[in-house]
Design a protein around this motif. Structure first.
Motif, PDB file in Angstrom:
ATOM      1  N   GLY A  44       4.351 -37.972 -86.290  1.00  0.00           N
ATOM      2  CA  GLY A  44       4.938 -38.791 -85.448  1.00  0.00           C
ATOM      3  C   GLY A  44       4.697 -38.621 -83.708  1.00  0.00           C
ATOM      4  N   ASN A  48       3.435 -41.585 -80.803  1.00  0.00           N
ATOM      5  CA  ASN A  48       3.948 -41.762 -80.288  1.00  0.00           C
ATOM      6  C   ASN A  48       3.591 -41.194 -78.769  1.00  0.00           C
ATOM      7  OD1 ASN A  48       6.732 -43.277 -80.999  1.00  0.00           O
ATOM      8  ND2 ASN A  48       6.455 -41.382 -82.138  1.00  0.00           N
ATOM      9  N   SER A  77      11.817 -42.089 -76.838  1.00  0.00           N
ATOM     10  CA  SER A  77      12.889 -42.542 -77.715  1.00  0.00           C
ATOM     11  C   SER A  77      12.354 -41.826 -79.395  1.00  0.00           C
ATOM     12  CB  SER A  77      13.557 -43.471 -78.203  1.00  0.00           C
ATOM     13  OG  SER A  77      14.839 -43.039 -78.881  1.00  0.00           O
ATOM     14  N   ASP A  78      11.802 -42.036 -80.423  1.00  0.00           N
ATOM     15  CA  ASP A  78      11.115 -41.815 -81.278  1.00  0.00           C
ATOM     16  C   ASP A  78      10.320 -40.421 -80.956  1.00  0.00           C
ATOM     17  OD1 ASP A  78      11.909 -44.299 -82.334  1.00  0.00           O
ATOM     18  OD2 ASP A  78      10.047 -45.156 -82.025  1.00  0.00           O
ATOM     19  N   CYS A 115      18.754 -40.308 -79.353  1.00  0.00           N
ATOM     20  CA  CYS A 115      17.889 -40.882 -79.447  1.00  0.00           C
ATOM     21  C   CYS A 115      17.423 -42.303 -81.544  1.00  0.00           C
ATOM     22  CB  CYS A 115      16.433 -40.599 -79.435  1.00  0.00           C
ATOM     23  SG  CYS A 115      16.180 -38.772 -78.563  1.00  0.00           S
ATOM     24  N   SER A 119      17.085 -46.262 -79.867  1.00  0.00           N
ATOM     25  CA  SER A 119      15.502 -46.505 -81.182  1.00  0.00           C
ATOM     26  C   SER A 119      15.869 -48.070 -81.167  1.00  0.00           C
ATOM     27  CB  SER A 119      15.149 -45.616 -81.717  1.00  0.00           C
ATOM     28  OG  SER A 119      14.310 -44.560 -81.344  1.00  0.00           O
ATOM     29  N   TYR A 255      11.907 -50.266 -90.210  1.00  0.00           N
ATOM     30  CA  TYR A 255      12.706 -49.695 -89.719  1.00  0.00           C
ATOM     31  C   TYR A 255      14.259 -49.772 -89.550  1.00  0.00           C
ATOM     32  CZ  TYR A 255      14.339 -47.036 -85.453  1.00  0.00           C
ATOM     33  OH  TYR A 255      15.402 -45.625 -84.922  1.00  0.00           O
ATOM     34  N   SER A 291      11.790 -42.440 -89.966  1.00  0.00           N
ATOM     35  CA  SER A 291      11.466 -43.483 -88.879  1.00  0.00           C
ATOM     36  C   SER A 291      11.117 -43.639 -87.319  1.00  0.00           C
ATOM     37  CB  SER A 291      12.828 -44.167 -88.497  1.00  0.00           C
ATOM     38  OG  SER A 291      13.668 -43.271 -87.956  1.00  0.00           O
ATOM     39  N   PHE A 292      11.058 -42.352 -87.173  1.00  0.00           N
ATOM     40  CA  PHE A 292      10.495 -42.153 -86.032  1.00  0.00           C
ATOM     41  C   PHE A 292       8.424 -41.926 -85.972  1.00  0.00           C
ATOM     42  CE2 PHE A 292      11.503 -36.934 -87.267  1.00  0.00           C
ATOM     43  CZ  PHE A 292      10.051 -37.132 -87.779  1.00  0.00           C
ATOM     44  N   ASN A 295       7.278 -46.823 -86.132  1.00  0.00           N
ATOM     45  CA  ASN A 295       6.990 -47.661 -85.333  1.00  0.00           C
ATOM     46  C   ASN A 295       5.658 -47.498 -84.689  1.00  0.00           C
ATOM     47  OD1 ASN A 295       9.454 -49.456 -84.754  1.00  0.00           O
ATOM     48  ND2 ASN A 295      10.587 -46.922 -83.908  1.00  0.00           N
TER      49      ASN A 295
END
Length: 369
Positions: A44, A48, A77-78, A115, A119, A255, A291-292, A295
Motif C-alpha cells: 500500500g 500509493n 489519503s490511501d 483518511c 477516500s 472498494y 482498501s488502501f 485503488n
C-alpha cells in the motif's frame, strides 16, 4: 452520560483479553492477520507513493489530467492509511492487544477516520467527474489537459469533509475507543441515544450516500457507453475515456465491497451490540484496511497508459512500449479534435451544396412553367 461511559467501559473490557486467555484459534488468527497486514502495508505505501510521484513529475506530464489530480490526492489519503493504520494494526496483532495507549488510540482513530472518509469522498468525486466526461463529450476531450480551480476546490472539500467528521469525536460528539483487541475506532457499543444518532447519521452521510452516487453514475455511464447515445465518431474519440471509465467502475465496486462488511457490522453494533460476536470487528476492520491497496493497483495496474508510464518511471533502463505511452498525448487529442471539426465542416458544406442544388432545380422548374 456517566452511566453510558461506565457501560461502554464494561463492554470494551469484555472485548479485550490477555494473550494467555485467548482461544488458540484467535491467537493463531492474530499472527496470520499480522503477517498479511505487514505485506499489505508495504504494498500500500509503495504503490500509493509511486502513484503520487507519477502524477506529479513534470517528465510524466503526458498522463496528467483532471482525473489524475483526484487520483493523486486519493493516493495520499490511501498511503497515509496504509502507513499509520496498517503499521499499528500489525504491531497489535503480534502483541494480541492494543499497545499504544489512550493517546495512540485517539491518534489512530482520527487518522483512519479522516483518511477513510476522505477516500470515499474522492471516489464519489471521481464518479461524478467520469459521469460529466461521458455526458459532455466534446467539452471533455477539448479540455482534457486543462485543470481548473474547481478540481482543487473539490479536493480541498473532500479533505475538509473527512476532517470535520474525524474531529467530531474529539470534540465530544462521540469518542474513540478500542475496537476488538487490535484496533481503535468509534465507540459503536455505547447505548447512549446521542452516540447512536451520531453513528447512524455518519454511516448514511459518509458511506451510503457516496455509495449511491457511485452506483447511480456508474449505471448512467454504462448506459451511455453501451447505448446509442454516443455517435460513432465520438465513440472513437472517447475510446480511451470509455476504457478508463470502465476500469474506475471496477475499482469503486471493489472498494465498496471492502468497506461493506465493516459498515454492516457497525450498524449491527449500533442497533444491537449484545448479539455481535467480537471477532467480527477484527475481521471486518481488516478487510476495510485492505482498501488502501486496491485503488493504486486497480487504477494504475488496469490502465495500459498509466501502467506503461509507471514501468518507465520505476525501471528506466528497460525498453518501454512507447507507442502505447504516446497514444494519449495532448497532440494526438488535438489532431482528433481537428479531424472531428473537419468532418463537421465538410458535412455542413455538403449540406449547403445540396440546398443550392434544390433551389436551382426549383428555379428551373419555375422557368419551364
Amino acid at each position: 452520560m456517566i452511566v453510558a461511559n461506565e457501560t461502554t467501559s464494561t463492554i470494551s473490557s469484555s472485548l479485550t483479553f490477555s494473550a494467555d486467555e485467548l482461544p488458540k484459534a484467535e491467537y493463531f488468527m492474530d499472527y496470520v492477520l499480522g503477517i498479511l497486514m505487514v505485506l499489505l502495508t508495504i504494498i500500500g505505501v509503495s504503490a500509493n507513493t509511486s502513484v503520487v510521484v507519477l502524477f506529479t513529475l513534470p517528465s510524466r506530464k503526458k498522463v496528467h489530467s483532471r482525473v489524475t489530480n483526484l487520483l493523486r490526492s486519493l493516493a495520499v489519503s490511501d498511503g497515509t492509511m496504509a502507513l499509520v493504520g496498517g503499521t499499528m494494526y500489525a504491531v497489535n496483532c503480534f502483541y494480541h492487544k492494543w499497545v499504544f495507549g489512550r493517546e495512540g488510540c485517539v491518534f489512530h482513530g482520527v487518522i483512519m477516520f479522516w483518511c477513510g472518509v476522505t477516500s470515499i469522498a474522492h471516489l464519489a468525486a471521481i464518479a461524478l467527474e467520469r459521469w460529466y466526461t461521458m455526458t459532455h463529450i466534446q467539452w471533455s476531450v477539448a479540455n482534457k489537459y486543462k485543470v481548473s480551480k474547481r478540481v482543487y476546490l473539490i479536493i480541498f472539500f473532500c479533505w475538509l469533509f473527512g476532517f470535520c467528521w474525524a474531529i467530531s469525536p474529539v470534540a465530544g460528539l462521540q469518542r474513540y475507543t478500542e475496537e476488538g483487541r487490535v484496533s481503535c475506532s468509534l465507540d459503536w457499543f455505547n447505548p447512549s441515544p446521542g452516540y447512536k444518532a451520531f453513528n447512524l447519521t455518519m454511516l448514511v452521510t459518509v458511506f451510503f450516500i457516496p455509495g449511491l452516487i457511485m452506483l447511480t453514475t456508474n449505471i448512467i455511464i454504462f448506459k451511455v457507453v453501451s447505448g446509442s447515445t454516443i455517435k460513432k465518431k465520438d465513440k472513437t474519440l472517447l475510446a480511451r475515456e470509455i476504457e478508463l471509465a470502465k476500469k474506475m467502475v471496477y475499482s469503486k465496486v471493489f472498494y465498496l465491497l471492502a468497506w461493506a462488511p465493516y459498515g454492516i457490522v457497525s450498524v449491527w453494533a449500533t442497533v444491537d451490540w449484545q448479539t455481535l460476536p467480537s471477532y467480527l470487528l477484527t475481521l471486518t476492520g481488516f478487510f476495510a484496511k485492505v482498501s488502501f491497496t486496491l485503488n493504486p493497483l486497480l487504477y494504475v495496474g488496469m490502465n495500459k497508459k498509466y501502467r506503461t508510464e509507471m514501468c518507465a518511471m520505476l525501471f528506466p533502463w528497460r525498453p518501454v512500449d512507447t507507442p502505447a505511452a504516446r497514444e494519449d498525448t495532448p497532440t494526438s487529442y488535438s489532431m482528433e479534435i481537428s479531424k472531428v471539426s473537419e468532418d463537421q465542416t465538410q458535412s455542413q458544406s455538403n449540406h449547403q451544396i445540396k440546398e443550392e442544388r434544390e433551389e436551382s432545380e426549383l428555379s428551373t422548374c419555375d422557368q419551364k412553367e
